[in-house]
Design a protein around this motif. Structure first.
Motif, PDB file in Angstrom:
ATOM      1  N   ASP A 164      96.378  74.825  23.522  1.00  0.00           N
ATOM      2  CA  ASP A 164      97.168  74.144  24.560  1.00  0.00           C
ATOM      3  C   ASP A 164      96.196  73.504  25.545  1.00  0.00           C
ATOM      4  OD1 ASP A 164      98.949  73.273  26.484  1.00  0.00           O
ATOM      5  OD2 ASP A 164      99.549  75.282  27.116  1.00  0.00           O
ATOM      6  N   CYS A 165      96.269  72.188  25.672  1.00  0.00           N
ATOM      7  CA  CYS A 165      95.379  71.511  26.622  1.00  0.00           C
ATOM      8  C   CYS A 165      96.139  70.992  27.841  1.00  0.00           C
ATOM      9  CB  CYS A 165      94.564  70.423  25.931  1.00  0.00           C
ATOM     10  SG  CYS A 165      95.510  69.176  25.074  1.00  0.00           S
ATOM     11  N   TYR A 177      82.097  40.488  16.491  1.00  0.00           N
ATOM     12  CA  TYR A 177      82.570  41.841  16.266  1.00  0.00           C
ATOM     13  C   TYR A 177      81.550  42.856  16.744  1.00  0.00           C
ATOM     14  CZ  TYR A 177      84.599  45.852  13.886  1.00  0.00           C
ATOM     15  OH  TYR A 177      85.158  47.080  13.609  1.00  0.00           O
ATOM     16  N   VAL A 178      82.014  43.889  17.451  1.00  0.00           N
ATOM     17  CA  VAL A 178      81.165  44.991  17.899  1.00  0.00           C
ATOM     18  C   VAL A 178      81.621  46.248  17.165  1.00  0.00           C
ATOM     19  CG1 VAL A 178      80.417  46.391  19.855  1.00  0.00           C
ATOM     20  CG2 VAL A 178      80.857  43.942  20.181  1.00  0.00           C
ATOM     21  N   PRO A 179      80.813  46.745  16.219  1.00  0.00           N
ATOM     22  CA  PRO A 179      81.192  47.965  15.509  1.00  0.00           C
ATOM     23  C   PRO A 179      81.092  49.173  16.437  1.00  0.00           C
ATOM     24  CG  PRO A 179      79.013  47.248  14.831  1.00  0.00           C
ATOM     25  CD  PRO A 179      79.535  46.205  15.777  1.00  0.00           C
ATOM     26  N   ALA A 180      82.009  50.120  16.257  1.00  0.00           N
ATOM     27  CA  ALA A 180      82.061  51.280  17.144  1.00  0.00           C
ATOM     28  C   ALA A 180      82.479  52.520  16.370  1.00  0.00           C
ATOM     29  CB  ALA A 180      83.065  51.020  18.266  1.00  0.00           C
ATOM     30  N   VAL A 181      82.193  53.642  16.971  1.00  0.00           N
ATOM     31  CA  VAL A 181      82.805  54.897  16.566  1.00  0.00           C
ATOM     32  C   VAL A 181      83.807  55.212  17.657  1.00  0.00           C
ATOM     33  CG1 VAL A 181      82.460  57.375  16.260  1.00  0.00           C
ATOM     34  CG2 VAL A 181      80.848  55.753  15.247  1.00  0.00           C
ATOM     35  N   GLU A 182      85.029  55.457  17.250  1.00  0.00           N
ATOM     36  CA  GLU A 182      86.070  55.756  18.223  1.00  0.00           C
ATOM     37  C   GLU A 182      86.205  57.260  18.382  1.00  0.00           C
ATOM     38  OE1 GLU A 182      90.876  55.352  18.708  1.00  0.00           O
ATOM     39  OE2 GLU A 182      89.832  53.872  17.472  1.00  0.00           O
ATOM     40  N   LEU A 183      86.145  57.694  19.612  1.00  0.00           N
ATOM     41  CA  LEU A 183      86.465  59.070  19.960  1.00  0.00           C
ATOM     42  C   LEU A 183      87.978  59.069  20.144  1.00  0.00           C
ATOM     43  CD1 LEU A 183      85.630  61.946  20.736  1.00  0.00           C
ATOM     44  CD2 LEU A 183      85.100  61.088  23.027  1.00  0.00           C
ATOM     45  N   SER A 184      88.694  59.279  19.031  1.00  0.00           N
ATOM     46  CA  SER A 184      90.131  59.033  19.029  1.00  0.00           C
ATOM     47  C   SER A 184      90.923  60.151  19.680  1.00  0.00           C
ATOM     48  CB  SER A 184      90.627  58.763  17.615  1.00  0.00           C
ATOM     49  OG  SER A 184      90.301  59.826  16.752  1.00  0.00           O
ATOM     50  N   GLU A 185      90.449  61.362  19.615  1.00  0.00           N
ATOM     51  CA  GLU A 185      91.059  62.486  20.314  1.00  0.00           C
ATOM     52  C   GLU A 185      89.951  63.372  20.848  1.00  0.00           C
ATOM     53  OE1 GLU A 185      94.014  60.709  17.954  1.00  0.00           O
ATOM     54  OE2 GLU A 185      92.300  61.740  17.090  1.00  0.00           O
ATOM     55  N   PHE A 186      90.151  63.873  22.054  1.00  0.00           N
ATOM     56  CA  PHE A 186      89.165  64.756  22.673  1.00  0.00           C
ATOM     57  C   PHE A 186      89.921  65.638  23.653  1.00  0.00           C
ATOM     58  CE2 PHE A 186      85.139  64.906  25.540  1.00  0.00           C
ATOM     59  CZ  PHE A 186      84.725  66.090  24.951  1.00  0.00           C
ATOM     60  N   ALA A 187      89.954  66.925  23.374  1.00  0.00           N
ATOM     61  CA  ALA A 187      90.753  67.822  24.207  1.00  0.00           C
ATOM     62  C   ALA A 187      90.034  69.152  24.413  1.00  0.00           C
ATOM     63  CB  ALA A 187      92.110  68.071  23.563  1.00  0.00           C
ATOM     64  N   ILE A 188      90.207  69.685  25.586  1.00  0.00           N
ATOM     65  CA  ILE A 188      89.680  70.996  25.946  1.00  0.00           C
ATOM     66  C   ILE A 188      90.872  71.899  26.260  1.00  0.00           C
ATOM     67  CG2 ILE A 188      88.207  72.277  27.575  1.00  0.00           C
ATOM     68  CD1 ILE A 188      86.666  70.271  25.770  1.00  0.00           C
ATOM     69  N   HIS A 189      90.863  73.104  25.717  1.00  0.00           N
ATOM     70  CA  HIS A 189      91.923  74.076  25.985  1.00  0.00           C
ATOM     71  C   HIS A 189      92.038  74.272  27.488  1.00  0.00           C
ATOM     72  CE1 HIS A 189      94.075  77.883  26.170  1.00  0.00           C
ATOM     73  NE2 HIS A 189      94.431  77.704  24.900  1.00  0.00           N
ATOM     74  N   ILE A 190      93.257  74.451  27.955  1.00  0.00           N
ATOM     75  CA  ILE A 190      93.514  74.553  29.393  1.00  0.00           C
ATOM     76  C   ILE A 190      92.689  75.662  30.062  1.00  0.00           C
ATOM     77  CG2 ILE A 190      95.543  76.057  29.199  1.00  0.00           C
ATOM     78  CD1 ILE A 190      96.800  74.160  31.393  1.00  0.00           C
ATOM     79  N   ASP A 191      92.419  76.751  29.353  1.00  0.00           N
ATOM     80  CA  ASP A 191      91.635  77.858  29.925  1.00  0.00           C
ATOM     81  C   ASP A 191      90.157  77.511  30.103  1.00  0.00           C
ATOM     82  OD1 ASP A 191      93.957  79.352  29.935  1.00  0.00           O
ATOM     83  OD2 ASP A 191      93.442  80.494  28.119  1.00  0.00           O
TER      84      ASP A 191
END
Length: 180
Positions: free
Chosen positions: A20-21, A81-95
């Motif tokens: 749970d974030c 065009y600019v190639p990229a790596v996408e940080l598509s999801e990034f989450a830290i647990h609420i605790d």
């Protein structure tokens, strides 16, 4: 705190059940409990779990995928065009939020991982779509720039348009880039 960062597998389904974030990050909580598994299987993303070995729980996770964006300089019709790596999801647990874990993971693990990819495949930036205020503050604090400031990165003074590939999830988001 002893952390282990490992690729998400189907065996992790039970472990992510209690992740749970927080309410403002509810889409990220739902993602890790469902779509992340299918996205990994299909090759759309690679999701990594951050496990707290002391407490035997998931402290966070992040997903990476290939991406990029195009821009058009004023007076030309050519899309660059600019190639990229996408940080598509990034989450830290609420605790674990507010303890510096997000910054430590980003700078100590994600950036070095993407830099290795950049050396092999030529990506130039990490791309993120941020929709809530805390995420926006986090990315700004960690040296991301708004895509509207792209001109400084590409050394072009007259950019009249930039293009990004979007999906339903990224609509209405702020787009940021981190230069490698």
């Amino acid at each position: 705190m002893h952390l282990d960062i490992c690729l998400l597998t189907d065996n992790d389904l039970r472990d992510v059940g209690s992740f749970d974030c927080g309410v403002q990050n509810e889409p990220l909580t739902h993602y890790i409990k469902g779509a992340a598994f299918e996205d990994n299987r299909s090759g759309k993303t690679k999701t990594y779990l951050v496990k707290d070995l002391d407490k035997q729980e998931i402290a966070g996770y992040f997903s990476l995928r290939t991406s990029g964006f195009g821009y058009i300089e004023q007076g030309t019709n050519q899309i660059n065009y600019v190639p990229a790596v996408e940080l598509s999801e990034f989450a830290i647990h609420i605790d674990y939020q507010g303890q510096g874990l997000g910054t430590a993971l980003f700078l100590g693990h994600i950036v070095p991982k993407v830099q290795k990819l950049a050396e092999e495949f030529g990506c130039q930036v990490i791309l993120v779509y941020a929709w809530n205020e805390n995420a926006i503050k986090f990315y700004q604090k960690n040296n991301f720039m708004k895509i509207e400031d792209l001109g400084a990165f590409i050394e072009a003074k007259d950019i009249n348009k930039y293009l990004t590939i979007t999906d339903d999830f990224s609509q209405g988001c702020n787009v940021f880039i981190y230069i490698l």
